[in-house]
Structure formats: structure tokens, C-alpha cells
Design a protein around this motif. Sequence first.
Motif, short mmCIF file in Angstrom:
data_model
loop_
_atom_site.label_atom_id
_atom_site.label_comp_id
_atom_site.label_asym_id
_atom_site.label_seq_id
_atom_site.Cartn_x
_atom_site.Cartn_y
_atom_site.Cartn_z
N PHE A 195 -10.95 84.24 -168.61
CA PHE A 195 -9.56 84.18 -169.06
C PHE A 195 -9.39 84.75 -170.46
O PHE A 195 -8.36 85.32 -170.77
N PHE A 219 3.33 77.35 -168.78
CA PHE A 219 4.51 77.45 -167.95
C PHE A 219 5.34 76.19 -168.01
O PHE A 219 6.56 76.23 -168.14
N ARG A 262 -1.88 75.78 -154.13
CA ARG A 262 -0.66 76.52 -154.39
C ARG A 262 -0.40 76.59 -155.89
O ARG A 262 0.07 77.60 -156.41
N GLU A 263 -0.73 75.51 -156.57
CA GLU A 263 -0.52 75.48 -158.02
C GLU A 263 -1.40 76.55 -158.68
O GLU A 263 -0.97 77.20 -159.63
N LEU A 264 -2.59 76.70 -158.16
CA LEU A 264 -3.49 77.72 -158.72
C LEU A 264 -2.87 79.10 -158.56
O LEU A 264 -2.84 79.92 -159.48
N VAL A 265 -2.36 79.37 -157.35
CA VAL A 265 -1.73 80.66 -157.10
C VAL A 265 -0.54 80.86 -158.04
O VAL A 265 -0.39 81.91 -158.67
N ASN A 266 0.28 79.84 -158.16
CA ASN A 266 1.42 79.94 -159.07
C ASN A 266 0.96 80.21 -160.48
O ASN A 266 1.52 81.06 -161.18
N VAL A 319 -1.80 81.48 -161.60
CA VAL A 319 -2.36 82.81 -161.80
C VAL A 319 -1.24 83.85 -161.83
O VAL A 319 -1.22 84.73 -162.70
N SER A 320 -0.27 83.70 -160.92
CA SER A 320 0.84 84.67 -160.92
C SER A 320 1.62 84.61 -162.22
O SER A 320 2.13 85.61 -162.69
N ALA A 321 1.72 83.42 -162.79
CA ALA A 321 2.53 83.26 -163.99
C ALA A 321 1.70 83.43 -165.26
O ALA A 321 2.18 83.18 -166.35
N SER A 322 0.44 83.84 -165.10
CA SER A 322 -0.46 83.99 -166.25
C SER A 322 -0.56 82.71 -167.06
O SER A 322 -0.71 82.75 -168.27
N PHE A 366 -8.64 75.47 -161.15
CA PHE A 366 -9.88 76.05 -160.66
C PHE A 366 -11.04 75.07 -160.89
O PHE A 366 -11.85 74.82 -160.00
#
Lengths: 549, 303, 325, 330
Positions: C29, C84, C279-283, C285-288, C297
Motif C-alpha cells: 500500500f 472513506f 464486499r467491504e474489501l472490494v469497496n 480497494v475501489s475507493a483507495s 485483508f
Amino acid sequence: MTRMFRMAAAAMLLAGAASSALAAGDRIRELKLITRPQAAQPSEFQFAQIIAQEWRKLGLDVKVEVMPWEQMADVVWYNRDKWDMTAWQMVGRPERSDPDELLYNLYHSSTSAKGYNFVGYSNPDYDRVAEAQRREVDQEKRRALVFRAQEILAADQPVMMLVHPRSTFAFDKTVWDPASVVNQGGIGIKNFWTFVSIRPLGGQRDIVLNSSDNVQGINPLWISGGTDSWITELVWDRLLRIGPDGLPRPWAAENWEWTSPTSITVTLRPGQVWHDGKPLTAEDVRFSFEAAMGGEAPMYAPFVRNIAAIDVDGDRITFTLKEPSAAFLTSTLAKINLIPKHVWEPVLADLATREENAESHQEKMPIGSGPFRFVSWTTNEEVVLEANRGHWSAPAADRWILRIVPNAEAALGMLRSGQINFLADFPGDPKVLVDAAAADGDLEVVSTTDIGFRYVAFNNRRAPFGDPAFRRALSSAVSRELIVKAAFKGFAEPSNSIVSPALPFWHDPAVDNMPTGLDLARQILSEAGYELVGGKLHYPDGVRETLAE
Amino acid sequence: MPEAMDASPGAAAGGLAGRLWRGLRLPLGDPLAVFGLMIYVLFILTAVFADQLATHDPTEILYTPDYDLAADRRPGEDGYILGTTSLGRDIWSQLVYGSRSALLIGLTAAVMVALIGTLVGLVAGYFGGWVDAVLMRLADIAFGIPFLPFVIVLSAFLEPSIWNVVLAMALVLWRDTGRVIRSQVLSLRTRAYVEAARVCGSSDLKIVFRHIAPNILPLSFLYGSIAIGWAILTEASISFLGFGDPDTISWGTMLQDAYASQALSTRAFHWFVPPGLCIILVVVAGFLVSRGYEEILFPKLKE
Amino acid sequence: MSGMRQIAGRLAQLVFVLWAVATILFLMFRLMPGNPLAAYIDPTFTEEQQRILMARFGLDRPLWEQYLIYLANLLRGDLGDSFFYRQPVFDRIMELLPNTLVLTFSSLIIAYGFGIVVGAWLAWARGGLAERIVIPVVLTTRAMPEFWLGMVLLAIFSFWLGWFPAGGTRPPGAEYDSLLALYASRDFLSHLALPVLTLAIYSQGLPLLLMRSNMLEVMREDFVTMARIKGLPRWRVVVLHAARNALLPVATSFAIAVGYQIQGNVVVETVFSWPGLGRELVNAVSASDYPLAQGAFLMIAAVVVVMNLIADLLYGILDPRVSHA
Amino acid sequence: MSGPRAGVPLIEAEDVAMHFRVGSALSALVGGRPALVRAVDGVSLTLMRGESVGLLGESGCGKTTMGRLLLRLLRPSAGRIRFDGEDIAALSGAGLRRFRARAQMIFQNPFEALNPRFTIAAALAEPLENAGIPRAEWAGRIERAMELVRLPDPGQFLARRPHQLSGGQLQRVVMARALLLDPDFVVADEPVSMLDVSVRAGVLNVFREVRARLGLTAIYISHDLALVRYVCERTVVMYLGRVVEDGPTEAMIEDPLHPYTRALVAAVPTPDPDQSHAPLPIGRGAPDARNPPSGCRFRDRCPLAHDRCAAEAPRPTRIGARTVYCHLHG
């Protein structure tokens, strides 16, 4: 001997090739067009592909570079001289119903270094017009200035305007009375007015709507995600609100009065109370604006920067401005959330001693004075509000329930099966929605031309985009009809102005219907001296490529 | 005598291809495995002759002269074999070219997983000591890394590309192959013929590659053939979540495209089903082949 | 004694692996291209404001110092604040973890129940038509992309038939006294049904095939033959003797399957709008939102590592030969 | 043949020890002390050129480990081994290759000593290739070695693979392979124990013959005194990693000095073919190399043990050509 001869011949050949190129100026380097991924932004990805496809026909090398939003923002905002072109989007917000924010911030040269003028457009004529319109309090005179600004932009083409999309929403017309749904100009039916006035037809009295984005926070001092603002609008009142016509109208303030170009007085509507039962006073109002001015709510700071002083006299509040501002009503009085002093004063005092600011303060039970009150928030799942029956403009519905549904397919399925009854966010294909509604019979779809718009930004700082003729040629090369049909499925209006046709008072129709076509583009290019050599476009005579990599 | 000498290890150069082929030990005895191999052959042929089979450029946006997008055509309509997508691209051509990325991802991932895992297993098992300790601790770490989340994170900070999946597999999934092969090598290493080779002066390298590696090759292929399916499924998942490579046509991006364009709602089965079927077929083929290898390796499973 | 030492050794290994994963994540990161605060900093921020923010997240310090702070914070269970949400990552993860665990365990329990029974039956009916049909079907379920399967089930059972809700854990606006009350409610079960079905269909192949091959092996062993010679009916032999012995390795594979499943949940949680960790991980990552992505993770990794440990220990207990190796 | 003692030493092992660690490095980190197995624990041994020595003992006594140490298949934890004056631990590269050519091994299990995937020809070519023998000489050398081990008509074997040969044939191939490079030293690790009784004699005879003909220095590892007696003029008896007695075979059989040797001799079958080995007339407590007894390692099984045996390890005592490690003779 022979070897020397051969070398000489080769040198001559090389010289010949070089000289023929010299006659036309250097060949234009490969130009890069940045776009976001298809998954995130299908329309944008699609129009970037089409535009690149068309420009290549002019003899340009165009590469479409795909990057996620964070990376794109990083390049475009923070490395302002490092990119050629990028697809971009301005979203419609109620406060953008006033043309000032876009006209001034987007293209005034003072915002070029760090602000919104990331394309680096700089035109002294334009600067003068943009400054004048923001000081002009006379509507008609201001309108003329706004038109003038749009005409300058149309001639200069600092960016290639594409479309104002049509935002498309749907609701279940067996649950809600279609006559009670309000279509706000440039915003659509998903708006404050609809949620306050929508009337149930039967037993289902809860507005169940969807959003594809998670709720970040429910906080009156933090401008977070778009979805969050739906909630703040409903829970916290403001002195004025932007009406369905795009103009400010009284709300928590009964009326307003300009007592001088830099002084405005509002009168508070009597009898308002906070959700915890305490009365809402003029002191609370002053506190709310001072909180935004105080540094603990940095995102609201720009909106109150023009305030010099706030004076309270009974239920009258007077704002004294540093300089005249035509947009003060829209961008300040209709923007700042009213917050209870008794709740926030100790919080702000505590925050002042710490590194964090009010943005990271999430109240367990947010207290506002708006037509809906907060009930619960389940992480990544739903937010529940209930009607504030004591409000002077109490909603007709019982509850407002926001469900987080991350994808379009599920959202549509849930709408059709009745699991939600108001489709407030539909990232999918609007045509599918219209077809589904036609097949279903219970659904009503409403689409509205947006205040927001999509465009391709040219980096005016870099050759060849410093040349307005070149920009004009590129912009005229692509049929907006094609963009509307191919990238937006017809759900968009072709556009040549940053002021949306959804704002008929401010939109200048003279700039509409820009002629387009590849032949026109070629003609503009050749008139400006650009030449095709071996099928590739070259700069005008004598112009060298300065950025060849 | 001379013909006998040909079989000596030093004289094998001429028969390298043959040796490799024999080394593959294709499970031709098992009808299901043969079926799996046939599926592979079919897809490989499709990938090789994609240019000939495809009717359009799979990324080209098709529109009519009066700027109407040739979108959402049903199969057969206007000559599009499987119709077109909502964005006006030819589905059949995408499907055909998708086999290229699928095989590219699948095979490179398989090679990486098998190769790295085999090398690690060989080195760790054969040399033991601190080399083994270090490699096995690395394997422990790899076992602690959740694979799909890792690919997601990797895709987020590298440019979106199908190679992220391959890279992630190379970085993480060698662990299973590596461990199994190591334990196999541990048992092979104590075989008398390995010691015999050492006594007669063979170098470690020679022993590893001549005496030990050939015995574990089917195991490598077993894991390799499983990795093919993993890679294709992972690529599909990553594309579905929106971290895929937008410039590459793969079955995963096709499904993502169909999903984002709501092919389910519009009942565009011709769009949604074929890429899914292709994925299933190729992955099942990998399973069938790997079962074939398993039966070679562990014949007791067979009756 | 040696058992205790073995457990202590495995615990040390667990800590080591988690440390390594945390370090890898830290490096990934921090070395990520682009501004780590791009998602956080509004473009209108002044340079001064940006500098203050960088300082607030410690991003202005040298890398090694950031690393030490990060490790020290991890030890205190402090995963930082989400960019976020501007809230502690740890709290958020703890809200979502139970949902993910419920989904994972319930789907695996169903998958194992089904897989074990059908696997045993297949071993019993070995060589028959059933085998020739069921095995390819099972392989196919393993080969289906999970999200694809989920979408098909969603379309059929929720959108078309309307039997089950399409997403989330509860009906709109429903309130429960506690998480437990929610999990015990009928509403929750109906929301759970489709995602669990999807995951269970995908997961049943492993226990099924494992059970079958173990059964085949056990059935060849002497005591089974003995039991049959003693004249016990065939099904009793299968159930009482063979199945019981074949079950042990299947049981150990359960723990490993939990670890595998929890990482694969990412996709299914997205399809079914399930408020879980994946899903939170995906969110994130998408939102940096890298503190959140990092935290999610690590939490998933922790589950994986703990499950691997449990599998190892179980294996040692169930198969005493291993503990001496 | 001159008396072996009179010659030049080919192999000198000084105080060699081989300790194996059981348990992982990781458990050491956590504080558990890994167990040490002292497979060989301070053995000194000198072999003259041309000498043939039997290494005798029960399984687990360290005799095989000792053999592998002498061939540098293992590196000793302590002590030094010299081959022809050179420390073999220091060998590498070309030096090691030369050593490999000179020191060979005949394996216990011929069925495993040849790679099943290799033809016999390939197996035989391997040492030649490693030693850098020109390819043109291979055929001749292989033929000669095959003749030495009495495998006539080598052509019939070369193209075959190990599983197509009988145990006796295989062990001869293994022997031929050991002889291909004209070694000076051979370790034979129970070369006939895995073979049918019917072919043992043949293989053993070939070994004896070849050894004599080539003047090989040899170590013959066995648990069977009778076999050792047949092949070796000198015998070293090992018990739990240590030497207990060392001397001419015949003398040892006639008058075993160490109680353990005595037990071994007593177990040798009489010429009567019907009588198999008699059980060792000592306790059956299996020796555990992890926890050897203090002092004399044999004391807990020794019928003659006394206090001193527990207190101190016996020192070597020379009695004529023989050396014994026992307090009875100290």
C-alpha cells in the motif's frame, strides 16, 4: 571507396526525408486520452473509444489510456502539465443551478494553478466576463453576461463538450401517487421535494429506495458521498432551499432581503424545533454558519468565505459580505446545514484540541430539524429515517428507508419484485429500465436532462492543444448524435455549453447545434496550416513538436 | 552396443521433444481425461485461428452509416452470429478472441504455478537445511495470504491487466505445488539410486534434474492442470468485480459487460450463457485431465 | 508435553505469518502509485491543508518510522481510521465480520452435510450409472464462476419466482434487539437462503469427492471385509464402519475449506448485497481507502491462518502418526 | 598378499561423530530442545591399502552411517576423515570428482540402487560421463566391468530396465557400476541381505574375487558375523555409535574379548544348515540412540556390568593385534 559512396547516399536519403517533413512542421506525437474503466463508467469508456476511433481518421495517433478514478484524479489534478486529454464529468448538484460555480471556477484563469480550471484555459476577455457576472445582482444584465461567457467558450472550445446526460429514475406507481412526485429541473425526481411530498396510495407508506454506494457518514459538517447528501438534506434544514425551478426559495427562513449589495437579512420561521424537542433559535443559525467558518468543517469553508459578519436581532439574522455576490443565496444560504448549538458546541470545543476535525465525528443519534428524523444506520445495508410529524412541512410518507444495493441488475430486480419502491440510483442502461417498466406496468420511469455534463478536456497548456483551431477541429470531428446514441443510448442531450438546457433562463441557445463532421474538421485543420504527410497529421509549417517522448 | 548407447543419458539431445512428450505422460488411458484433452485442443485451435474465425474486431464499436449503434442485435440478426452487445460489439468475435486470453492466462498461470512450485519443492526437498527452512516459511506466508483478496489488492495498485492474475498466482499459488513436491522429493531423496548417483560423482544439479525431477513431473502437471481452471475462474471473478483489464477481451470481461448491461433482465442469454459455458468447459477439462494424472500417480484410486 | 510444544510452535508460526502478511500489505500500500490520499483530499484543498492531512496520517514520516508505528498500532488492535468513513477501521470490520462468518459457516455446513452423504452413497453405488452422471455434474459445479451461479439463482428465485429477497440481511426497516435476534429470525433465514445456496453448490464438490474416495479406500480395508463376512447388512457396514472412518479426513478439510471460502466470499457478497467483509474489501480497494482495505485483508488473512492452524491440529489429533513426524 | 597392517593407510578416520537433529529449527525457537541422535559418536578407524574390514553390529548401531561418512555421503558433525592423506571434508570441484571416482559403494538393495526409469546402459554410463571418460572408451569399460562381475554377454542386459532383471543380476550390475572407474575403495553395505539365499553365494564370491583381483580396499557392512568372516580378514564391532572391539576376524571369533562380541559370536549358526541364528544371549532392550546410557553404552544389556561401567566410558585397550573397549580388560 564504395563504402564511402554508400554512406553518402544514405546521408542524402536521410536528409531528403527530413527536409520533406520540415516543409510541414513536425509530425504530431501520439496523443493520449484518459478514461475510466468500462466497469465503472461504461458510457465514458464507450465515448472515449468512439472519439479516438474518429480522430484517428484525421491522421492522428490516439491512444486510449484506462485508469481508475483515483489514478486519473491524481494525474489530472496534481500533475497538471503531464497529460493530453481526459474524459471528465461534472455532476449536477442543486447549487450548480446557479451558473456562477461552473462559469467562474471552471475557466477563470485564477483557478488554473490549483483550482477547478485544471485544463489551464486562460483568456483575459473571458476572465472579465466571468468576474462581472458574479457581481451583477441585476438578473437580466447578469443573464447577458452569462450568455457572452458561453459564446466565448463555444468559440474557443477549451474542452470538447459532449452531452448533458438524462438522469433516469423510476418508482412504483401502484404505491406512490405519480402526481405527488416532483421533477426538479436538472436534477430529476429523486430530490428533496419528492421525498417530502410523495403521497402513498395504499398501505405501503415507507419510501424504500436504493443506492449503489455505501453511506460514508451522516454528518452535517462533512460533504461526503453523493448518497450521504440525500440523508443530510432530509435530516437537517437550511435557511433556503433550491426549488424545483432551480431558484432559491424560503425554507427555515421565512424571507430574505438585500439591504445593500453586501448585506442581507433573513427572518427565521417561527416555532421550529430540533428533533430532540429543543427550540431552534437564531443563535443556532449563527452557530451553524460560524461552525463552517471555524476551520473544523473544511469542506464547508469555501461557501462561507465571503461572510464578513453575522448579526442576530431577535429572529432576524443579518449577513455582511466582503464583496457583492449574486450566488450567495444559492451557494451559501441554501447550502449550510443548520445544526443545534447545544449538541455541537461541546463537540467542536473538544475537536479544537485534537488533530481530528468535525468530519470524523459521527453522532450516534444525529439531531437536525428537518422533515425526517434519523432512526438507524446498519453498516453497508440500510439507513432508516422516519417522518418528523412536528415539522411545519411534514412529509406524507411514514419512513424513508435507503437500501444499499451495489449493482444495477439487483436494483432493477428488487424494484420489479417490490423489494424497493423507488429507484433512486440506476447505474445501468436506461433503455433496459424503460423496457422493463413497459413490460411490468407498475413502474413509472422519469428521465430529466441533467445540470451535470460529460466532456473531453484538452490540456490547454500543452501543444497542440494551445491552438484554439486545433481544439475546434478535434471537437467538430465527432458527431454528438453518435455519442448520444452510442454511449448514452439516447438518454442525453448533445451539448455545447456548460450551462445545461435544464436551466432555460441561463442556457444560451445560440451555441447549440454546433456543426460537426470529419470534412469540417479537416477543413479547419488545413486552414490553420496543419498538413497530412503520408496519412499522418503534421503541425503547421515550421512548428516543432515540443513534447515528443 | 551403439544402439544401446543411444539410451544413455548423455545421448538424449536428439530426442528432446520426444522426451518432453513422454515426460508429459498424458493420461491417455482415461476416457474422461481424453475428453478433457479434446476440449483443450478445440480451444487451442480456436485461439490459434481466432483471426479467421472471428467476423469482426472484437473491440470495434459497430454502427450504421446514420450513426445508429448496432447494439443488442439478437443472434443471426444482421449477420451477427451471436448478436451484438449493448455497446455494439460482436459477441461471437469476442467469444472467439476470449479463448485467446483464457488460454493465455490459464496456460501461463499453470506454467508459473507448476514451474515455481516444482523448483521450490525440488530445492527445498533436496537441499534441506536453511534453504528448506526459508522456502517453507515463505510457503507458510503464502498459505496465509487470501488469494482472491490478494489479486484484488494487486489489481488495484498495478494497472488493470490480465497478467495481474498470473502474477498473483505465481506469487501465491506455488505454495500447494511446492509443499506436495517437497514431500515427494524428501522421500525420493532417500532412494538408494539417488545416493548411488551421488557416489558415482553426479552433481546435485544432475541428480535433481535427472533422477528426481522426472518422477515428480506428473505431480507438477496435476497442479498445473488445476491451476488452469483457477486462473480462468479468478480472472472472471476479478473482471466481474471491476478490476479486470478493459482492453483485453476475455470471457470474464464479457460476463462483466453482460452483467453491467443487464443481460439477465433483458434475457440476453446469447450473451450471458456462452462465455459462462466456455469457462465451465475449459475448467472442467482441467479437472478431467488432472483426474487422469491423479490416477497415474495414485493408481489405487482406480479399481 | 510434546503436544503442547507443538501447539506453541504452531502458534509462533501463526504470529510469524500474520506479521509477514501485515508487512507485505504495508509495503504494497505504501509503494502504490498515486497519492494515497487522492480519495480523501478534495481537489480544492490547499497545499497547507494537504500537508496537515499527510501529517495526520503520519504519511510525512520516513517509511521505516511509518512501519514501526503501523506495527505498534496493530499490536494494540488499532487498524487506523478509514479514509472513506473517517471512522476506526477496527469497529467497522467487527460489524461486518459476523455476517461473513455466518454466511461462510452455514454454507459450508450445508455443503459438507450434503457432500458427505452423497459422497458415501456414491462410494456405495460405485461403478454405476449414478457415478457416471453425478461426478461430471459435481465437477461442473466446481467449474462455474460463483458470481455467475449467484446471478442465475438470483434471477430465477428472486426476480422471477419472487421466493426469496434479492439482497441484504433483513427486510427494509426491520429492527432487531441484537445481532443474535437477527440471526435467529425467519427474515434473516430467507435473506440467507440464496447466497448460502450459491456457496453451498460451489463447495459441496470437495467433501463429496473426498468422502467418496476415502470411503472406497476404507471399504477395502480388512475390518470392513470382516464385518461383511460376519453377515452385517451392506448398508450397516457402510454407515457404521466405513463412513465413520472415512469421515475423519473430511472433517479436517472443513477447517481448510473455511479459510478458502472466506476469501471467495468476496464475489458472492457483491452479488447478493451482503454486508460482509469481502464486499467491504472490494469497496475499500475501489475507493483507495487503504487503511480499510488493509484491515479487511488482514482480518480475512487472520481467519485463513487460524483455520489452517486448526486444520493442522485437528489432523494431528485425528491421525496420531502425524504428531511424531 | 602382504599383511595389511604393514601397508600404507588409505583411510584414516579420527574421532568421527555424526549427530542428527530431530525436530525442526522452529521448535528450537520456541524453546523446545531438539533431540540429538548420536548415530556415530567418536569412532576412529584406519584402513590400510588393500585391507578388507567388516563393520559388524545390530541395526541402528551406526555402521551404515559410518560407511556413508567414509564416502562423504554425509558430513561428520565432528572428527576428521582422511582419504589417501587428504581431508575429504575439504574436497570440492575436481578434487571431489576424483574422490568420487576412487571411492565407491555397493548398495544393500539392488532393486532400489538403480533408477527404474534408466536402462542399464544409461545407469552404467552415468559414472563414466561424470568422470569425463571419453565416450569412445565407454563401451570397452562397460564390457570389462560386466565381465568382472561375471555378467557375460552384456548386450542382452544393456537395453533393459532394472525391473526386467533378477536380484542377483541387478546386484552384479550395481557392482559393475562401482567398478567401472577402477576405484581404490569400496563400501559394501550388506550387499546380499535383500537377495534370495540361493544367489547370495554367487554374489558374495564375485565380490571376494573382484576385491582380491583388483586389490581393493573394502569395508563390508553386515550384522552377520558369518558373512563377515567369509569376506574380511579384519572386523570392527560397533554398538550404539561406538566401536567396542576391533581386530582380526578369526581371532575375534575364537576368543571374543568384549561381552557384546561374545554374544554375537554365540549367535553365529553352527555349520548345521537347519539351525538358524540363535538369539543373542543378552537382554532384548532395544538400544535407543537418543538416550544412550552413561559410561559404557552396552552396560544396561551387559551381563557383566559393574559400577565403573556406569561411571566412565571404557578406553581402548590393545591386546596384540586387537583393540577392545571394555572395563573388564582395562
